[in-house]
Write a protein that holds these residues in place. Structure first.
Motif, PDB file in Angstrom:
ATOM      1  N   ALA A 104     -11.200 -27.974  46.190  1.00  0.00           N
ATOM      2  CA  ALA A 104     -11.692 -26.872  45.366  1.00  0.00           C
ATOM      3  C   ALA A 104     -10.764 -25.666  45.453  1.00  0.00           C
ATOM      4  O   ALA A 104     -10.470 -25.011  44.432  1.00  0.00           O
ATOM      5  N   ARG A 105     -10.296 -25.386  46.654  1.00  0.00           N
ATOM      6  CA  ARG A 105      -9.390 -24.242  46.824  1.00  0.00           C
ATOM      7  C   ARG A 105      -8.070 -24.478  46.093  1.00  0.00           C
ATOM      8  O   ARG A 105      -7.548 -23.591  45.424  1.00  0.00           O
ATOM      9  N   GLY A 106      -7.497 -25.681  46.221  1.00  0.00           N
ATOM     10  CA  GLY A 106      -6.235 -25.981  45.546  1.00  0.00           C
ATOM     11  C   GLY A 106      -6.363 -25.881  44.036  1.00  0.00           C
ATOM     12  O   GLY A 106      -5.473 -25.342  43.352  1.00  0.00           O
ATOM     13  N   THR A 107      -7.489 -26.378  43.509  1.00  0.00           N
ATOM     14  CA  THR A 107      -7.716 -26.292  42.065  1.00  0.00           C
ATOM     15  C   THR A 107      -7.873 -24.848  41.619  1.00  0.00           C
ATOM     16  O   THR A 107      -7.362 -24.443  40.567  1.00  0.00           O
ATOM     17  N   LEU A 108      -8.589 -24.059  42.421  1.00  0.00           N
ATOM     18  CA  LEU A 108      -8.770 -22.642  42.106  1.00  0.00           C
ATOM     19  C   LEU A 108      -7.435 -21.905  42.076  1.00  0.00           C
ATOM     20  O   LEU A 108      -7.155 -21.129  41.143  1.00  0.00           O
ATOM     21  N   ILE A 109      -6.596 -22.145  43.080  1.00  0.00           N
ATOM     22  CA  ILE A 109      -5.291 -21.468  43.133  1.00  0.00           C
ATOM     23  C   ILE A 109      -4.445 -21.844  41.918  1.00  0.00           C
ATOM     24  O   ILE A 109      -3.821 -20.981  41.291  1.00  0.00           O
ATOM     25  N   PHE A 110      -4.444 -23.139  41.570  1.00  0.00           N
ATOM     26  CA  PHE A 110      -3.675 -23.582  40.412  1.00  0.00           C
ATOM     27  C   PHE A 110      -4.155 -22.876  39.144  1.00  0.00           C
ATOM     28  O   PHE A 110      -3.344 -22.362  38.347  1.00  0.00           O
ATOM     29  N   GLY A 111      -5.466 -22.833  38.936  1.00  0.00           N
ATOM     30  CA  GLY A 111      -6.004 -22.215  37.730  1.00  0.00           C
ATOM     31  C   GLY A 111      -5.712 -20.737  37.639  1.00  0.00           C
ATOM     32  O   GLY A 111      -5.328 -20.223  36.579  1.00  0.00           O
ATOM     33  N   VAL A 112      -5.880 -20.052  38.764  1.00  0.00           N
ATOM     34  CA  VAL A 112      -5.627 -18.606  38.765  1.00  0.00           C
ATOM     35  C   VAL A 112      -4.157 -18.314  38.510  1.00  0.00           C
ATOM     36  O   VAL A 112      -3.814 -17.421  37.713  1.00  0.00           O
ATOM     37  N   MET A 113      -3.267 -19.055  39.164  1.00  0.00           N
ATOM     38  CA  MET A 113      -1.829 -18.811  38.974  1.00  0.00           C
ATOM     39  C   MET A 113      -1.407 -19.072  37.536  1.00  0.00           C
ATOM     40  O   MET A 113      -0.606 -18.329  36.967  1.00  0.00           O
ATOM     41  N   PHE A 114      -1.933 -20.140  36.956  1.00  0.00           N
ATOM     42  CA  PHE A 114      -1.564 -20.460  35.581  1.00  0.00           C
ATOM     43  C   PHE A 114      -2.023 -19.350  34.639  1.00  0.00           C
ATOM     44  O   PHE A 114      -1.298 -18.978  33.698  1.00  0.00           O
TER      45      PHE A 114
END
Length: 503
Positions: A104-114
């Protein structure tokens, strides 16, 4: 006996076993080797790209990495640290929940950065070219979020021979892919593609080197327990970013991407020896301290001996870098990077202080007071925020380096010492005493090496090849001369480490 058999025998001998001290000693060899080789791979990549790509392009990479680091720090909930700190050896019951939280954290970081990439690139750094680099870098946390949660046992059980294979495979991939790409297309993409490739290799490897197989099951009570422990680590992680990388953000915002590259490169190379040592201390001593925390006398003795070793290497590394910095930058990076030399020399002192200070942080986490890290980090952030603008505006990246280093010298280091002394029930002078003799030996080394550098008039590569072994020899001689009359006995610590390794 064949070479292969000899290698197998050495590896078997170094597999962590025995009591806590012996396991910590053998683990230090693996972790130290991993950090030395890993840093060698990384610094080789940086040095080659510095010449092939140049500071302006690498400044764009710096923007992408700062964005990634910021979001990682702001979402760090200390899951692995919570598992390592637990007294129980078997934490399998916690791993499935940990795995889902990490995904969940990795997906969140990816989405926010994009999503924020164009705003960070345009509005913060005025460099729209960084947008695509930020989005590409976001793949890294997405990949690492899916990795095998069983890798936590590498640190928890001091199984650093497995961590060695896991970590270095990624570092070697980054070096090969990054430099290979730069030889064909010398742009900022060389670093980013190599960086993501390294994490792509580590993902499947995590399932090869550890037998645990996660399953998507979630336990709310376990999640609350892990997050409850990590809440102070989240705060300290955010504050750590602000005081350790907030200066990078400020340089990139106030000055230029080229200045950011100067600052980041001088920081990485000046802090490399101390950083690797502090990572060994953090990786080995936190689990070791956790196993000794019930014995007050052994715990206090272990802390003092750790500070003795870290101070020795930290002081010598810092003063050695200060002495050879002009030659090193000219030989490794080229003449275009010479404006970064003064900042590199100041940041070497910062690296020394970080090296010593990380030991104190492990003590506070061991006694269940990670809030000390958060509170002191908050104070450091406030002090840096007050001084960084006028210093950077007046002196450029040198002013930034002076700000972060000066605040660490005072008041942060005295506060660290005071709190740690109270935590281990020892006088503060016992900790300060461990600084005195490394400082004297390092000053002798610095004076000799600096004089030799001034006297030499040769090719910078030859000069560097002369100065480094000269510094090592002079420092070792100074230590041997000093320790016997004053009963410093620091060489006994290294002998004990060696005995723990081979026993």
């Amino acid at each position: 006996m064949s070479l292969r058999e000899r290698i197998r025998m050495v590896v078997s001998r170094l597999r962590p076993s025995g009591n806590t001290a012996q396991r910590a000693g053998k683990s230090a060899v693996w972790l130290g080797s991993q950090n030395v080789l890993g840093r060698l791979f990384q610094l080789t990549t940086l040095a080659v790209l510095a010449r092939l790509v140049g500071p302006a392009e690498l400044g764009l990479v710096g923007i992408a990495l700062l964005t990634l680091s910021a979001i990682r720090k702001f979402t760090n909930i200390g899951l692995n640290t919570a598992l390592i700190q637990k007294v129980e050896e078997d934490v399998d019951s916690h791993l499935n929940t940990t795995w889902l939280l990490e995904i969940a954290r990795g997906t969140l970081i990816f989405g926010v950065m994009f999503a924020v990439a164009p705003y960070v690139a345009d509005l913060v750094f005025s460099e729209p070219r960084a947008t695509a680099l930020i989005r590409a870098t976001a793949l890294s946390p997405l990949l690492l979020g899916i990795r095998n949660p069983g890798v936590v046992y590498f640190k928890k059980n001091l199984e650093f021979e497995k961590q060695f294979v896991y970590k270095l495979s990624g570092d070697a991939t980054q070096l090969i892919v990054g430099i290979g790409y730069a030889l064909v297309e010398p742009t900022a993409w060389a670093f980013v593609i190599g960086y993501v490739a390294g994490d792509a290799v580590k993902l499947p490897l995590s399932y090869v080197v550890h037998g645990y197989r996660p399953w998507p099951s979630f336990d709310l009570e376990i999640a609350k327990e892990l997050v409850g422990y990590g809440k102070w680590l989240t705060g300290s992680s955010i504050l750590y970013f602000l005081y350790s990388e907030g200066d990078d953000v400020f340089v990139g915002w106030l000055l230029t991407p080229t200045a950011l590259a100067y600052y980041q490169y001088t920081y990485r190379f000046s802090n490399a020896p101390a950083t690797e040592l502090s990572q060994v201390v953090s990786g080995v001593m936190f689990p070791a301290f956790s196993k000794l925390q019930s014995d007050e006398e052994q715990f206090r003795d272990a802390v003092l001996r750790t500070v003795r070793v870290t101070s020795l290497i930290g002081f010598s590394s810092a003063f050695g870098i200060i002495a050879v910095a002009p030659t090193f930058v000219l030989a490794v990076f080229g003449e275009a990077w010479l404006p970064a030399v003064p900042a590199m020399q100041v940041l070497a002192v910062y690296g020394m202080l970080r090296c010593i200070g990380r030991t104190f942080g492990q003590v506070w986490k061991t006694i269940g007071r990670p809030d000390y890290i958060t509170k002191l980090s908050a104070l450091r952030v406030v002090l840096i925020a007050i001084a960084i603008y006028p210093m950077t505006a007046e002196f450029g990246i040198l002013g930034t380096a002076l700000t972060v280093t000066g605040i660490f010298v005072f008041p942060m280091m005295p506060l660290d010492v005071h709190i740690t002394a109270r935590a281990i029930d020892a006088p503060a002078r016992d900790l300060y005493y461990e600084f005195v003799f490394p400082l004297l030996a390092s000053l002798v080394m610095w004076a000799v090496v600096r004089s030799a550098r001034v006297a030499l008039d040769v090719n910078p590569f030859v000069e560097l090849a002369v100065l480094i072994p000269l510094g090592i020899a002079v420092f070792a001689g100074a230590v041997l001369v000093i320790e016997r009359p004053v009963q410093w006995n620091v060489t006994d610590e290294f002998k004990q480490i060696a005995r723990n390794i081979v026993s």
